[in-house]
Motif scaffolding. Structure first.
Motif, PDB file in Angstrom:
ATOM      1  N   VAL A  16       0.841  -1.200   0.000  1.00 42.88           N
ATOM      2  CA  VAL A  16       0.000   0.000   0.000  1.00 42.88           C
ATOM      3  C   VAL A  16       0.876   1.249   0.000  1.00 42.88           C
ATOM      4  O   VAL A  16       0.617   2.197  -0.738  1.00 42.88           O
ATOM      5  N   ALA A  17       1.943   1.232   0.789  1.00 46.57           N
ATOM      6  CA  ALA A  17       2.841   2.392   0.860  1.00 46.57           C
ATOM      7  C   ALA A  17       3.465   2.683  -0.499  1.00 46.57           C
ATOM      8  O   ALA A  17       3.570   3.850  -0.902  1.00 46.57           O
ATOM      9  N   ALA A  27       3.583   6.124  -5.268  1.00 45.80           N
ATOM     10  CA  ALA A  27       3.568   6.262  -6.730  1.00 45.80           C
ATOM     11  C   ALA A  27       2.445   7.192  -7.187  1.00 45.80           C
ATOM     12  O   ALA A  27       2.661   8.057  -8.043  1.00 45.80           O
ATOM     13  N   ILE A  28       1.265   7.034  -6.612  1.00 47.43           N
ATOM     14  CA  ILE A  28       0.142   7.902  -6.991  1.00 47.43           C
ATOM     15  C   ILE A  28       0.427   9.346  -6.596  1.00 47.43           C
ATOM     16  O   ILE A  28       0.159  10.274  -7.362  1.00 47.43           O
ATOM     17  N   ALA A  29       0.986   9.547  -5.412  1.00 50.79           N
ATOM     18  CA  ALA A  29       1.307  10.900  -4.948  1.00 50.79           C
ATOM     19  C   ALA A  29       2.314  11.562  -5.885  1.00 50.79           C
ATOM     20  O   ALA A  29       2.160  12.734  -6.251  1.00 50.79           O
ATOM     21  N   ALA A  30       3.325  10.826  -6.300  1.00 52.11           N
ATOM     22  CA  ALA A  30       4.338  11.373  -7.203  1.00 52.11           C
ATOM     23  C   ALA A  30       3.727  11.680  -8.567  1.00 52.11           C
ATOM     24  O   ALA A  30       3.973  12.743  -9.142  1.00 52.11           O
ATOM     25  N   ALA A  34      -3.099   8.810   0.749  1.00 58.75           N
ATOM     26  CA  ALA A  34      -3.274   7.691   1.683  1.00 58.75           C
ATOM     27  C   ALA A  34      -4.691   7.661   2.246  1.00 58.75           C
ATOM     28  O   ALA A  34      -5.312   6.596   2.323  1.00 58.75           O
ATOM     29  N   LYS A  35      -5.217   8.820   2.610  1.00 57.37           N
ATOM     30  CA  LYS A  35      -6.573   8.895   3.160  1.00 57.37           C
ATOM     31  C   LYS A  35      -7.593   8.463   2.109  1.00 57.37           C
ATOM     32  O   LYS A  35      -8.496   7.684   2.389  1.00 57.37           O
ATOM     33  N   MET A  36      -7.431   8.972   0.887  1.00 58.50           N
ATOM     34  CA  MET A  36      -8.346   8.610  -0.188  1.00 58.50           C
ATOM     35  C   MET A  36      -8.251   7.115  -0.500  1.00 58.50           C
ATOM     36  O   MET A  36      -9.263   6.457  -0.736  1.00 58.50           O
ATOM     37  N   ASP A  87      -8.943 -10.352  -5.076  1.00 60.65           N
ATOM     38  CA  ASP A  87      -7.699 -10.448  -5.849  1.00 60.65           C
ATOM     39  C   ASP A  87      -7.357  -9.167  -6.596  1.00 60.65           C
ATOM     40  O   ASP A  87      -6.185  -8.818  -6.729  1.00 60.65           O
ATOM     41  N   TYR A  88      -8.363  -8.480  -7.096  1.00 62.52           N
ATOM     42  CA  TYR A  88      -8.111  -7.312  -7.945  1.00 62.52           C
ATOM     43  C   TYR A  88      -8.415  -5.991  -7.260  1.00 62.52           C
ATOM     44  O   TYR A  88      -8.427  -4.949  -7.909  1.00 62.52           O
ATOM     45  N   LEU A  89      -8.667  -6.027  -5.974  1.00 65.15           N
ATOM     46  CA  LEU A  89      -9.012  -4.790  -5.260  1.00 65.15           C
ATOM     47  C   LEU A  89      -7.916  -3.743  -5.366  1.00 65.15           C
ATOM     48  O   LEU A  89      -8.208  -2.567  -5.553  1.00 65.15           O
TER      49      LEU A  89
END
Length: 65
Positions: free
Chosen positions: A6-7, A12-15, A25-27, A43-45
């Motif tokens: 998750v981290a 990656a999304i933040a960058a 992270a909250k979202m 499995d795909y969550l």
């Protein structure tokens, strides 16, 4: 193939979206909770949640301009 943590996903999304990691992270947590509630197959969550968070952040940025 190993799933990213998750981290790693949040980082990656933040960058990519140039948003604070705390916001992402909250979202991510909220979206995960929403998607995983009642889900029988998880499995795909990670893929689905990541996609939704990216879309939401893009929409936030475009509506802010």
């Amino acid at each position: 193939m190993k799933q990213p943590s998750v981290a790693e996903v949040v980082k990656a999304i933040a960058a990519e979206t140039q948003m604070p990691m705390e916001t992402v992270a909250k979202m991510y947590e909220e979206t995960w909770a929403e998607y995983s509630e009642g889900a029988r197959i998880k499995d795909y969550l990670t893929v689905l949640v990541t996609r939704r968070v990216r879309e939401n952040l893009r929409n936030m940025r475009t509506s802010a301009h």
